[in-house]
Design a protein around this motif. Structure first.
Motif, short mmCIF file in Angstrom:
data_model
loop_
_atom_site.label_atom_id
_atom_site.label_comp_id
_atom_site.label_asym_id
_atom_site.label_seq_id
_atom_site.Cartn_x
_atom_site.Cartn_y
_atom_site.Cartn_z
N VAL A 1 -37.13 -21.78 -98.97
CA VAL A 1 -37.09 -20.42 -99.50
C VAL A 1 -36.50 -19.51 -98.44
CG1 VAL A 1 -38.43 -18.47 -100.37
CG2 VAL A 1 -39.10 -20.80 -100.97
N ALA A 2 -35.52 -18.71 -98.80
CA ALA A 2 -34.94 -17.74 -97.88
C ALA A 2 -35.47 -16.36 -98.21
CB ALA A 2 -33.41 -17.76 -97.97
N TRP A 3 -35.95 -15.67 -97.19
CA TRP A 3 -36.44 -14.30 -97.34
C TRP A 3 -35.29 -13.36 -97.00
CZ3 TRP A 3 -41.72 -14.71 -94.28
CH2 TRP A 3 -42.63 -15.47 -95.04
N THR A 4 -34.84 -12.59 -97.96
CA THR A 4 -33.70 -11.69 -97.75
C THR A 4 -34.14 -10.24 -97.75
OG1 THR A 4 -33.11 -11.35 -100.08
CG2 THR A 4 -32.31 -13.36 -99.03
N ASP A 5 -33.39 -9.41 -97.05
CA ASP A 5 -33.69 -7.98 -97.01
C ASP A 5 -32.68 -7.17 -97.82
OD1 ASP A 5 -31.53 -8.34 -95.35
OD2 ASP A 5 -32.32 -7.15 -93.70
N VAL A 6 -31.78 -7.86 -98.53
CA VAL A 6 -30.80 -7.17 -99.37
C VAL A 6 -30.59 -7.99 -100.64
CG1 VAL A 6 -29.59 -6.12 -97.41
CG2 VAL A 6 -28.82 -8.33 -98.30
N THR A 7 -29.99 -7.35 -101.63
CA THR A 7 -29.67 -8.05 -102.89
C THR A 7 -28.17 -8.17 -103.08
OG1 THR A 7 -29.78 -5.94 -104.08
CG2 THR A 7 -31.80 -7.28 -104.01
N ALA A 8 -27.41 -8.03 -102.01
CA ALA A 8 -25.94 -8.03 -102.08
C ALA A 8 -25.40 -9.38 -102.54
CB ALA A 8 -25.35 -7.69 -100.71
N PRO A 9 -24.32 -9.37 -103.33
CA PRO A 9 -23.61 -10.62 -103.66
C PRO A 9 -22.80 -11.07 -102.46
CG PRO A 9 -22.42 -8.75 -104.55
CD PRO A 9 -23.68 -8.20 -103.96
N PHE B 1 -33.91 5.62 -91.96
CA PHE B 1 -34.29 5.68 -93.38
C PHE B 1 -33.08 6.23 -94.13
CE2 PHE B 1 -36.02 7.89 -97.08
CZ PHE B 1 -36.86 6.94 -97.60
N ASP B 2 -32.42 5.35 -94.89
CA ASP B 2 -31.20 5.77 -95.58
C ASP B 2 -31.14 5.19 -96.97
OD1 ASP B 2 -30.52 3.11 -95.20
OD2 ASP B 2 -29.15 3.51 -93.53
N ALA B 3 -29.98 5.26 -97.59
CA ALA B 3 -29.85 4.82 -98.98
C ALA B 3 -30.12 3.33 -99.14
CB ALA B 3 -28.45 5.15 -99.49
N GLN B 4 -29.90 2.53 -98.08
CA GLN B 4 -30.15 1.10 -98.17
C GLN B 4 -31.63 0.76 -98.22
OE1 GLN B 4 -28.11 -1.41 -95.38
NE2 GLN B 4 -26.21 -0.26 -95.51
N THR B 5 -32.48 1.70 -97.81
CA THR B 5 -33.91 1.43 -97.75
C THR B 5 -34.46 1.04 -99.12
OG1 THR B 5 -34.20 2.96 -95.90
CG2 THR B 5 -36.17 2.40 -97.17
N ALA B 6 -33.98 1.71 -100.16
CA ALA B 6 -34.49 1.43 -101.50
C ALA B 6 -34.03 0.09 -102.05
CB ALA B 6 -34.07 2.55 -102.46
N GLY B 7 -33.07 -0.55 -101.40
CA GLY B 7 -32.52 -1.80 -101.91
C GLY B 7 -33.26 -3.03 -101.41
N GLY B 8 -34.58 -2.96 -101.31
CA GLY B 8 -35.36 -4.12 -100.92
C GLY B 8 -35.85 -4.08 -99.49
N LYS B 9 -35.59 -2.99 -98.76
CA LYS B 9 -36.05 -2.89 -97.39
C LYS B 9 -37.58 -2.73 -97.35
CE LYS B 9 -32.02 -2.96 -95.20
NZ LYS B 9 -31.66 -3.95 -94.18
N LEU B 10 -38.13 -3.03 -96.20
CA LEU B 10 -39.58 -3.10 -96.06
C LEU B 10 -40.28 -1.79 -96.39
CD1 LEU B 10 -41.99 -4.90 -94.94
CD2 LEU B 10 -41.74 -3.48 -92.92
N VAL B 11 -39.75 -0.69 -95.88
CA VAL B 11 -40.41 0.60 -96.07
C VAL B 11 -40.59 0.92 -97.55
CG1 VAL B 11 -40.08 3.10 -95.83
CG2 VAL B 11 -39.78 1.60 -93.86
N SER B 12 -39.58 0.61 -98.36
CA SER B 12 -39.71 0.89 -99.79
C SER B 12 -40.79 0.02 -100.42
CB SER B 12 -38.38 0.66 -100.51
OG SER B 12 -37.99 -0.71 -100.45
#
Length: 373
Positions: free
Chosen positions: A189-197, A289-300
């Motif tokens: 299992v890979a734990w990712t911090d983004v959902t990018a293709p 804390f920027d727009a990428q935070t909402a894309g699966g980052k820990l803080v969100s």
């Protein structure tokens, strides 16, 4: 008002302080203003840098193994992997193939062979299940280096092995997977911090290439390299997370791994929900804390957990570059220090100041009153 139960659950402030140091500094600052409160320090990670440390801090009984591997530029580096109490082996890309291991960015030449060497060592030691934390990578090699270390062969039109890094992806005419090591019995299992293709406008090169030294023309070239690599295998490059860690998510998909949210997985492993449910206030944070935070980052993820339990959540960040709706309090260490450079030069000093500021505002009845409700 006294006796608040506060959970301090930050990510690392990348380039400045690890999550454990961040949590400790925030807690020291808070206690300096409100010594009677009960604080729980819970340093976290989302699969990137600090994942092993976060798991070790929260789960007694982890065993760490050390080894030397080729770093992202080929020079030897010290890396490690851990075994959780349930027997799962966990590796972290950042410690073996991370950007922080380079003296200067190498957008075309950096590779992930080091991570592959760690995974091979864990398998050799008898690991029956593997978890791979992705994040903080130095390369955009599509995980080719990992696959090569696990027994795959990336070959040019003459049947010769190609170069490491993104250069080799363009040279490759085929990939021979016959020697690829089988997955362990419990899978990978890979734990990712983004959902990018893998590629495209939101892919590994376009979004993360500039952080690794790629200029506009380089981004286009790297994207073409990833497209060429994807053409060699029957794996969907559009899978969410395939672009994680310079496409290492894709390379692990080729191996047969599954991709999941690192923030969710780490949070579950360390019992975040249980601790949040018993808190009056949660404090989380990250370096930017920027727009990428909402894309699966820990803080969100931490914020979502707190809100699900109707527990107020406060934010500390080095820099705040996005809207902060939903947080009862927000403190920027750059604002406290008078600038980002000053904040980064003495991160723990300004994190302590941030912790004290939050505690003082709680004592005045700001976040504190809301936490009591």
């Amino acid at each position: 008002m006294s006796g608040l139960a506060v959970v301090v659950a930050p990510d690392s402030f990348k380039g400045s302080a690890g999550a454990a140091a961040v949590a400790a500094a925030l807690a020291r600052g808070w206690r300096s203003a409100r010594p009677d409160d009960v604080l729980t320090e819970l340093p976290l990670a989302d699969g990137g840098e600090g994942t092993l440390d976060a798991l070790e801090a929260a789960l007694p009984g982890c065993v760490r193994h050390h080894l030397e591997v080729p770093g992202p530029d080929g020079r030897p580096v010290g890396a490690s992997w851990i075994v959780l109490p349930d027997g799962t082996a966990v590796a972290e890309l950042a410690s073996a193939s991370g950007l922080g291991l380079l003296s200067e960015p190498l957008p075309y030449d950096a590779h992930t062979r080091g991570l592959g060497r760690v995974l091979a060592a864990a398998l050799d030691a008898g690991a029956t299940r593997l978890v791979v934390g992705l994040g903080g990578s130095a390369s955009t090699d599509g995980g080719a280096g990992v696959l090569v270390e696990l027994g795959a062969r990336l070959l040019d039109s003459l049947g010769e092995p190609v170069r490491d890094g993104a250069h080799g992806l363009v040279e490759a005419a085929r990939i021979d997977l016959t020697g690829l090591r089988p997955l362990p019995e419990g899978g990978v299992v890979a734990w990712t911090d983004v959902t990018a293709p893998l590629f495209g406008a939101t892919g590994a090169a376009a979004v993360f290439g500039p952080q690794k030294g790629a200029g506009p023309d380089d981004v286009l070239a790297l994207d073409r390299s990833l497209r060429a690599f994807a053409d060699l295998v029957d794996v969907d490059p559009g899978t969410p997370g395939a672009g994680a860690a310079g496409g290492t998510g894709f390379g692990l998909l080729v191996w047969g791994a599954s991709l999941v949210s690192g923030a969710a997985a780490v949070s579950e492993a360390v019992g975040l929900d249980r601790l949040v449910a018993g808190a009056d206030l949660v404090v989380t944070g990250e370096g930017r804390f920027d727009a990428q935070t909402a894309g699966g980052k820990l803080v969100s993820w931490v914020a979502s957990s707190a809100r699900a339990h109707e527990v107020p959540v406060a934010l500390v960040a080095g820099q705040v570059q996005a809207g902060t709706e939903g947080f009862v309090d927000v403190v920027s260490t750059s604002d406290l220090a008078g600038g980002a450079a000053a904040s980064q030069a003495e991160p723990e000093r300004w994190l302590e100041a941030a912790g004290a500021r939050l505690a003082e505002q709680a004592g005045r009845g700001d976040a504190g009153d809301r936490a009591a409700r």
